[in-house]
Design a protein around this motif. Structure first.
Motif, short mmCIF file in Angstrom:
data_model
loop_
_atom_site.label_atom_id
_atom_site.label_comp_id
_atom_site.label_asym_id
_atom_site.label_seq_id
_atom_site.Cartn_x
_atom_site.Cartn_y
_atom_site.Cartn_z
N ALA A 103 0.79 -1.15 0.11
CA ALA A 103 -0.10 0.12 -0.20
C ALA A 103 0.72 1.32 -0.08
O ALA A 103 0.11 2.33 -0.08
CB ALA A 103 -1.04 0.01 1.24
N ARG A 104 1.93 1.13 0.12
CA ARG A 104 3.03 2.33 0.10
C ARG A 104 3.64 2.46 -1.21
O ARG A 104 3.93 1.62 -1.96
CB ARG A 104 4.00 2.19 1.18
CG ARG A 104 3.54 2.05 2.67
CD ARG A 104 4.52 1.90 3.54
NE ARG A 104 4.18 1.36 4.87
CZ ARG A 104 4.06 2.55 5.78
NH1 ARG A 104 4.24 3.72 5.57
NH2 ARG A 104 3.63 2.16 7.00
N ASP A 105 3.94 3.96 -1.39
CA ASP A 105 4.90 4.18 -2.73
C ASP A 105 6.29 3.67 -2.56
O ASP A 105 6.85 3.27 -3.33
CB ASP A 105 4.90 5.45 -2.82
CG ASP A 105 3.57 6.16 -3.59
OD1 ASP A 105 2.72 5.30 -4.02
OD2 ASP A 105 3.16 7.46 -3.19
N ASN A 106 6.92 4.01 -1.32
CA ASN A 106 8.55 3.78 -1.34
C ASN A 106 8.61 3.62 0.34
O ASN A 106 8.77 4.29 1.17
CB ASN A 106 9.26 4.84 -1.68
CG ASN A 106 10.67 4.38 -1.74
OD1 ASN A 106 11.06 3.13 -1.65
ND2 ASN A 106 11.50 5.40 -1.69
N SER A 107 8.77 2.13 0.41
CA SER A 107 9.62 2.13 1.78
C SER A 107 10.81 0.92 1.64
O SER A 107 11.15 0.60 2.60
CB SER A 107 8.43 1.12 2.59
OG SER A 107 7.89 0.07 2.09
N VAL A 108 11.10 0.95 0.44
CA VAL A 108 12.31 -0.21 0.15
C VAL A 108 13.41 0.33 -0.52
O VAL A 108 14.39 -0.34 -0.52
CB VAL A 108 11.52 -1.13 -0.87
CG1 VAL A 108 10.57 -1.93 0.08
CG2 VAL A 108 11.24 -0.87 -2.04
N GLU A 109 13.43 1.70 -0.97
CA GLU A 109 14.46 2.18 -2.07
C GLU A 109 14.99 3.27 -1.63
O GLU A 109 14.61 4.26 -1.25
CB GLU A 109 13.58 2.30 -3.47
CG GLU A 109 14.70 2.81 -4.63
CD GLU A 109 14.19 3.19 -5.74
OE1 GLU A 109 14.10 2.10 -6.73
OE2 GLU A 109 13.38 4.37 -5.93
N ALA A 110 16.52 3.26 -1.77
CA ALA A 110 17.25 4.41 -1.53
C ALA A 110 17.92 4.65 -3.06
O ALA A 110 18.62 3.57 -3.62
CB ALA A 110 18.27 4.13 -0.35
#
Length: 179
Positions: A103-110
């Motif tokens: 449900a999130r846009d970005n919680s994984v990428e740097a």
């Protein structure tokens, strides 16, 4: 930049430290597809401040990180939304994100552009509060993200020349069992 829930209270560093038994990969080849990517992976995982006890270098994430670094170079941008949101890109590629992360846009990428060496990139990430808590697992939300990979792409005729993508994600291990 990843979106984390607000910190409710500061973690007790003595508790984290006493419980910490970091299991590092012995082979970093699954952490990234290039020497530069593997060097950054090593810097992140071997940092004295790394809070995760266990990290799995994920070959699918390594390929996706490299593909995204190339997409950034081709677009000439350093933006999480080249090609869609990071979480949705992982889902479309078959990575089983948890229901909350779906449900999130970005919680994984740097991501980062413009630095040529892994040492410079790691220093820049550490200077950014949001990137630092994500990559070092300094929040309980990020501590659960143990699937990991780094991508790097070099393109001379692009605004930033070097493009870097780091993924830390939590896999939903029940996803395969429900099908």
């Amino acid at each position: 930049m990843p979106q984390a829930p607000a910190l409710e209270s500061e973690p007790d560093p003595t508790v984290i430290e006493s419980a910490k038994t970091l299991q590092l990969p012995t082979d970093y080849s699954r952490c990234g597809l290039s020497d530069k990517a593997r060097k950054l992976a090593k810097l992140i995982l071997q940092d004295d401040e790394q809070q995760r006890n266990l990290v799995n270098c994920n070959p699918l994430l390594a390929q996706l990180a490299t593909n995204q670094a190339k997409a950034l170079a081709d677009a000439g941008k350093v933006s999480h939304f080249v090609g869609g949101s990071p979480n949705q890109r992982l889902l479309k590629a078959g990575f089983p994100l948890t229901e909350m992360d779906q449900a999130r846009d970005n919680s994984v990428e740097a991501i980062l552009g413009g630095e040529s060496s892994a040492d410079e990139v790691w220093l820049r990430f550490q200077m950014s509060y949001n990137h630092k808590i994500h990559l070092l697992g300094e929040h309980e939300y990020y501590l659960k993200q143990t699937e990991f990979a780094v991508g790097h792409y070099y393109k001379w005729h692009s605004p930033h020349i070097d493009y870097w993508v780091v993924y830390f994600a939590e896999a939903d291990h029940t996803a395969n069992n429900e099908q």
